[in-house]
Each structure stands twice: as structure tokens, then as C-alpha cells.
Design a protein around this motif. Structure first.
Motif, short mmCIF file in Angstrom:
data_model
loop_
_atom_site.label_atom_id
_atom_site.label_comp_id
_atom_site.label_asym_id
_atom_site.label_seq_id
_atom_site.Cartn_x
_atom_site.Cartn_y
_atom_site.Cartn_z
N HIS A 46 3.54 8.44 0.47
CA HIS A 46 4.53 8.66 1.55
C HIS A 46 5.70 8.81 0.40
CE1 HIS A 46 2.90 7.29 5.42
NE2 HIS A 46 2.40 6.44 4.29
N LEU A 94 1.00 -1.46 -0.15
CA LEU A 94 0.03 0.09 0.54
C LEU A 94 1.13 1.27 -0.12
CD1 LEU A 94 -2.69 2.28 0.37
CD2 LEU A 94 -2.34 1.17 2.85
N GLY A 95 1.88 1.55 0.89
CA GLY A 95 2.65 2.60 0.57
C GLY A 95 3.97 2.72 0.33
N ASN A 96 4.14 1.72 -0.14
CA ASN A 96 5.83 0.98 -0.56
C ASN A 96 6.88 1.81 1.15
OD1 ASN A 96 7.75 2.12 -3.15
ND2 ASN A 96 7.95 0.43 -1.80
N ILE A 97 6.18 1.64 1.94
CA ILE A 97 7.14 1.95 3.40
C ILE A 97 7.78 0.99 3.98
CG2 ILE A 97 7.06 4.70 3.26
CD1 ILE A 97 5.40 4.30 5.96
N CYS A 98 6.86 -0.22 3.96
CA CYS A 98 6.78 -1.29 4.85
C CYS A 98 7.01 -2.69 4.20
CB CYS A 98 6.34 -1.16 6.14
SG CYS A 98 6.23 -0.33 6.71
N ARG A 99 5.90 -3.28 3.48
CA ARG A 99 6.39 -4.43 3.60
C ARG A 99 7.45 -4.66 1.92
NH1 ARG A 99 0.16 -6.27 2.78
NH2 ARG A 99 0.15 -3.72 2.86
N TYR A 110 -0.30 -0.48 11.37
CA TYR A 110 -0.49 -0.22 13.13
C TYR A 110 -0.39 -1.19 14.37
CZ TYR A 110 -3.35 2.90 10.18
OH TYR A 110 -2.85 4.30 9.58
N ASP A 156 -0.47 -6.40 7.13
CA ASP A 156 0.26 -4.83 6.86
C ASP A 156 0.61 -4.38 8.19
OD1 ASP A 156 -0.05 -1.75 7.00
OD2 ASP A 156 -1.58 -1.48 6.25
P1 4NP Z 1 2.74 -0.91 3.90
O1 4NP Z 1 2.73 -0.43 5.24
O2 4NP Z 1 1.63 -0.59 2.72
O3 4NP Z 1 3.74 -2.29 4.13
O4 4NP Z 1 3.84 0.24 2.80
C1 4NP Z 1 1.71 0.70 5.06
C2 4NP Z 1 2.33 2.45 5.17
C3 4NP Z 1 1.48 3.39 5.28
C4 4NP Z 1 0.67 3.12 5.45
C5 4NP Z 1 -0.23 1.85 5.54
C6 4NP Z 1 0.35 0.27 5.62
N1 4NP Z 1 -1.01 4.46 6.37
O5 4NP Z 1 -1.68 4.28 5.93
O6 4NP Z 1 -0.15 5.26 6.10
#
Ligand code: 4NP
Length: 167
Positions: free
Chosen positions: A55, A18-23, A138, A135
Motif C-alpha cells: 500500500h 502489516l500494511g501501514n494503512i490501519c493499525r 477484514y 488486524d
Molecule cells: P494493517 O492492516 O496491517 O493494520 O495496515 C492491513 C492492511 C492491509 C492488508 C492487511 C492488513 N492487506 O492485506 O492488504
């Protein structure tokens, strides 16, 4: 320029969350580390992106970077949103969960582009009872460890398939 680089490679892989900052930046880091260890980095072009551009430009989440660093991975990717040209540039686009998968399939402009979108969960071996990479954003630290465990499982399988020429 990006396009000409990927054309020299046998496989071009995009990891998407989703955010391209974690997974997905963690997936990129795990996959890059595995292909480097196996001496097959010349065969593979690897990138990651997010369904959301919220992000864009950010480094991976600090918690994800800390957990990755404990496994010897430095995550330095800068977040970016998925773009239509990704469906031309990449051979396979790995969705971390069903929501990512549905969004990516909706973005595809042809049946061929749609076929490039796959669930990373379909590459789990040790964790075959799982159907996505949850995810962690949170949740607590165990969620970030879980992301890395699942990614190592799937990415070793992907690397095996690259070495076999069957990806
Ligand atoms: P990601 O995690 O999809 O694994 O990068 C998330 C990062 C940010 C958010 C949700 C999931 N967000 O809601 O900002």
C-alpha cells in the motif's frame, strides 16, 4: 534529513503493522496526539511503516480514518515499507502483532537492532489480557474501535515512561 531531525529528539519511535494503512498509522496518530496534549512533542520523533510495501503511498484505510476522526484524530500518514535504516534511526520499533514482531526481528542486522523491536502489547495496562493489536482489515467496525482502544491504553503507558525517562 530525517536522521538529523530524530537526533534532536530524545526518543524516536516507529510503529509497525502489516500494511501501514490501519493499525500503525493509527498508532502514530494516537501517540502524536498524546505527546502534543502532554506538551512533550519536542522529546519525541514518531513515524510508522509496514512490513509489506503493498500500500506504499496510500493514505490510511478510509474506515480507520473515520473511526480515528470520531476521536478527534486526522490520520494523514502515507504508507511506506520498513527499511533497513529504520533500525539505525529509531530507538524503539513497536510491532502490532507476533507476525510483525517475527518479521522485524528477522530484518535486524545485529543484537542491538533486534533489541529495539518490542511488542506494543507489552505496554497494555487496562487490556493486559490481550497479546496483540488484532488486524481489523477484514472485519467490521468494532475491530477499528478495538484498535483505537488498545492503542490509547498502550500509548498512554509509553508516554508515562517517556515522562519518567524510563522508556
Ligand atoms: P494493517 O492492516 O496491517 O493494520 O495496515 C492491513 C492492511 C492491509 C492488508 C492487511 C492488513 N492487506 O492485506 O492488504
Amino acid at each position: 534529513m530525517e536522521q538529523s531531525v530524530s537526533k534532536d529528539k530524545k526518543y524516536s519511535l516507529l510503529f509497525v503493522c502489516l500494511g501501514n494503512i490501519c493499525r500503525s498509522p493509527a498508532a502514530q496518530g494516537v501517540m502524536e496526539s498524546i505527546v502534543n496534549e502532554r506538551g512533550i512533542s519536542h522529546l519525541v520523533d514518531i513515524d510508522s511503516a509496514g512490513i509489506s510495501g503493498y500500500h506504499a503511498g496510500d493514505l490510511p484505510d478510509q474506515r480507520m480514518r473515520v473511526h480515528a476522526r470520531r476521536r478527534g484524530l486526522e490520520l494523514t500518514h502515507r504508507s511506506r515499507q520498513v527499511r533497513p535504516t529504520d533500525f539505525e534511526r529509531f530507538d524503539l520499533i513497536f510491532a502490532m502483532d507476533d507476525s510483525n514482531y517475527d518479521h522485524l526481528r528477522d530484518m535486524a542486522n545485529s543484537p542491538e537492532e533486534m533489541d529495539k523491536v518490542v511488542r506494543i502489547a507489552s505496554f497494555f495496562r487496562q487490556h493486559s489480557a490481550m497479546d496483540c493489536i488484532p488486524d481489523p482489515y477484514y472485519g467490521g467496525s468494532e475491530g477499528f474501535e478495538n484498535v483505537l482502544d488498545l492503542l490509547e491504553d498502550a500509548c498512554h503507558h509509553i508516554a508515562d515512561r517517556i515522562e519518567e525517562g524510563t522508556l
